[in-house]
Design an enzyme around this catalytic site. Structure first.
Site, PDB file in Angstrom:
ATOM      1  N   LYS A 114       0.813  -1.226   0.000  1.00 30.33           N
ATOM      2  CA  LYS A 114       0.000   0.000   0.000  1.00 30.33           C
ATOM      3  C   LYS A 114       0.836   1.261   0.000  1.00 30.33           C
ATOM      4  O   LYS A 114       0.336   2.337  -0.332  1.00 30.33           O
ATOM      5  CB  LYS A 114      -0.967  -0.013   1.187  1.00 30.33           C
ATOM      6  CG  LYS A 114      -2.071  -1.054   0.983  1.00 30.33           C
ATOM      7  CD  LYS A 114      -3.123  -1.016   2.058  1.00 30.33           C
ATOM      8  CE  LYS A 114      -4.242  -1.984   1.712  1.00 30.33           C
ATOM      9  NZ  LYS A 114      -4.654  -2.826   2.811  1.00 30.33           N
ATOM     10  N   LYS A 165     -13.283  -5.561  -5.615  1.00 28.39           N
ATOM     11  CA  LYS A 165     -14.067  -4.325  -5.559  1.00 28.39           C
ATOM     12  C   LYS A 165     -13.350  -3.182  -6.248  1.00 28.39           C
ATOM     13  O   LYS A 165     -13.963  -2.237  -6.706  1.00 28.39           O
ATOM     14  CB  LYS A 165     -14.363  -3.963  -4.110  1.00 28.39           C
ATOM     15  CG  LYS A 165     -13.093  -3.738  -3.312  1.00 28.39           C
ATOM     16  CD  LYS A 165     -13.356  -3.408  -1.875  1.00 28.39           C
ATOM     17  CE  LYS A 165     -12.001  -3.286  -1.192  1.00 28.39           C
ATOM     18  NZ  LYS A 165     -11.927  -3.599   0.161  1.00 28.39           N
ATOM     19  N   LYS A 194      -8.373 -12.069  -9.383  1.00 24.43           N
ATOM     20  CA  LYS A 194      -9.557 -12.359  -8.575  1.00 24.43           C
ATOM     21  C   LYS A 194     -10.591 -11.247  -8.738  1.00 24.43           C
ATOM     22  O   LYS A 194     -10.240 -10.100  -9.042  1.00 24.43           O
ATOM     23  CB  LYS A 194      -9.180 -12.556  -7.103  1.00 24.43           C
ATOM     24  CG  LYS A 194      -8.776 -11.307  -6.369  1.00 24.43           C
ATOM     25  CD  LYS A 194      -8.752 -11.556  -4.859  1.00 24.43           C
ATOM     26  CE  LYS A 194      -8.731 -10.225  -4.129  1.00 24.43           C
ATOM     27  NZ  LYS A 194      -8.889 -10.287  -2.702  1.00 24.43           N
TER      28      LYS A 194
HETATM   29  P1  AMP Z   1     -11.661  -7.117   0.413  1.00 27.52           P
HETATM   30  O1  AMP Z   1     -13.020  -6.562   0.200  1.00 27.52           O
HETATM   31  O2  AMP Z   1     -10.898  -7.280  -0.860  1.00 27.52           O
HETATM   32  O3  AMP Z   1     -10.913  -6.403   1.494  1.00 27.52           O
HETATM   33  O4  AMP Z   1     -11.833  -8.612   0.932  1.00 27.52           O
HETATM   34  C1  AMP Z   1     -12.501  -8.921   2.115  1.00 27.52           C
HETATM   35  C2  AMP Z   1     -12.494 -10.425   2.255  1.00 27.52           C
HETATM   36  O5  AMP Z   1     -13.144 -11.048   1.152  1.00 27.52           O
HETATM   37  C3  AMP Z   1     -11.083 -11.042   2.324  1.00 27.52           C
HETATM   38  O6  AMP Z   1     -11.076 -12.083   3.292  1.00 27.52           O
HETATM   39  C4  AMP Z   1     -10.888 -11.622   0.955  1.00 27.52           C
HETATM   40  O7  AMP Z   1     -10.040 -12.748   0.979  1.00 27.52           O
HETATM   41  C5  AMP Z   1     -12.305 -12.008   0.542  1.00 27.52           C
HETATM   42  N1  AMP Z   1     -12.440 -11.886  -0.916  1.00 27.52           N
HETATM   43  C6  AMP Z   1     -12.345 -10.741  -1.622  1.00 27.52           C
HETATM   44  N2  AMP Z   1     -12.476 -10.982  -2.953  1.00 27.52           N
HETATM   45  C7  AMP Z   1     -12.653 -12.323  -3.088  1.00 27.52           C
HETATM   46  C8  AMP Z   1     -12.812 -13.192  -4.203  1.00 27.52           C
HETATM   47  N3  AMP Z   1     -12.835 -12.731  -5.455  1.00 27.52           N
HETATM   48  N4  AMP Z   1     -12.969 -14.512  -3.974  1.00 27.52           N
HETATM   49  C9  AMP Z   1     -12.945 -14.993  -2.717  1.00 27.52           C
HETATM   50  N5  AMP Z   1     -12.786 -14.236  -1.615  1.00 27.52           N
HETATM   51  C10 AMP Z   1     -12.628 -12.906  -1.782  1.00 27.52           C
END
Ligand code: AMP
Length: 337
Positions: free
Chosen positions: A116, A207, A204
């Site tokens: 970051k 968001k 992946k």
């Molecule tokens: P984030 O919103 O990216 O901070 O992710 C929050 C949680 O959601 C974390 O534990 C990530 O590992 C999980 N997560 C985010 N994107 C994915 C995805 N495409 N597939 C599976 N888990 C996800």
């Protein structure tokens, strides 16, 4: 008392990756372990949310996201405690104490911080310091079980280091959470799913990807779902097969279909493998997904805000009670009480 602790972030609207990767698994975990002698702490890490500028309304998102958990089958009972971090001041207080036991060298080595802050001359102190707040979140409750993804393993190790350091100097005070490998074994987390970006399936679903077609939001309408799935990137092999390395797009669609249908991947695959029916597979996934989301959305919409708000008093009383006891113990050891 054995405690499983996990945070539910509310910074952004949730997408399908959040549902299949986190919500579905946490709901199953909570429903199972809350009936078998564990306390389940599901907290909203709202103090973590502010480490970067917040565009959304955190209060609204908190209610919305908890509704998705409830609509996904989260069962509430005496062993499930839902609380907002900012309503339990001991989190911030213990974080300060632990700051005095952490070093800038340790925090600088955190890969999340490195990622970051890469290329920047200066970043917010919150981004640098949030692993210490995370340590406080865990240590206040002697939580041994913390189901986190690989991206948080280093922070879990830091939590263990800080707890050990304090215990070494002041005597047994904190219970160490299990090491990441044991967390994975205990909660069978290796069955982790990574839902891929629909446009660029090498990545992946995230968001932060601006392309709207790349992700399915939990709030999407059946029309939006259909449009996004039908235009999803697949491959030019001409025959359907499963292999994330060589054909990530179609493999992603097969995984989504099998998880939503709650059937083994092999079963899903047996209907499509070797065929050329890419379009039919997409139509099938779009149908399954649209039906799933409509159901989830209507269940969530039926839950009044008041019902969600009524959950917090128990969770926050429970959390404040335990957290304040631990904090007092820490302050006593430090000579502050
Ligand atoms: P984030 O919103 O990216 O901070 O992710 C929050 C949680 O959601 C974390 O534990 C990530 O590992 C999980 N997560 C985010 N994107 C994915 C995805 N495409 N597939 C599976 N888990 C996800």
């Amino acid at each position: 008392m054995k405690t499983i602790l996990t945070g539910l972030r509310v910074n952004s609207e949730l997408h399908l990756g959040h549902y299949l990767g986190v919500i579905k698994k946490l709901v199953a975990l909570s429903n199972r372990y809350s009936k078998t002698g564990y306390e389940i702490n599901l907290f909203i890490p709202d103090l973590h949310s502010i480490i970067t500028p917040v565009d959304d309304d955190l209060q609204t998102n908190t209610l919305k996201n908890i509704k998705y958990f409830l609509a996904s089958g989260l069962e509430l009972n005496d062993h499930v405690h839902i609380y907002r971090q900012s309503r339990v001041p001991a989190h911030a207080e213990l974080a300060w104490v632990l700051n005095c036991f952490a070093t800038t060298g340790e925090l600088s080595r955190m890969t999340q911080y490195k990622d970051k802050s890469a290329g920047k001359t200066s970043v917010g102190v919150g981004i640098f310091d949030y692993p210490v707040l995370m340590a406080a979140d865990i240590l206040l409750y002697d939580a041994e079980y913390v189901p986190v993804g690989e991206d948080q393993f280093q922070h879990l190790e830091l939590t263990r280091t800080l707890a050990e350091r304090f215990n070494h100097r002041y005597g047994e005070t904190f219970t160490l959470p299990l090491a990441p490998k044991q967390q994975v074994e205990f909660m069978n987390l290796e069955a982790g799913v990574r839902i891929r970006d629909l446009v660029n399936p090498e990545k992946k679903m995230s968001k932060s990807t601006p392309a709207e077609n790349s992700k399915i939001m939990l709030s999407d309408s059946p029309e939006q779902v259909k449009k996004k799935i039908m235009s999803a990137t697949t491959d030019s092999f001409g025959e359907i097969d499963f292999d994330f390395k060589t054909r990530p797009g179609i493999s992603n669609l097969l995984v989504i279909e099998s998880l939503l249908k709650d059937e083994p991947l092999e079963t899903t695959l047996s209907r499509w493998r070797g065929t050329t029916r890419y379009g039919d597979l997409k139509a099938s996934v779009a149908g399954t997904l649209a039906a799933f989301l409509s159901n989830l959305q209507s269940k969530a919409a039926e839950i009044p805000d008041a019902d969600v708000l009524a959950i917090f008093p128990e969770g926050e009383a429970y959390a404040n009670n335990l957290a304040n006891q631990k904090l007092t113990k820490v302050y006593e050891k430090l000579g502050l009480r």
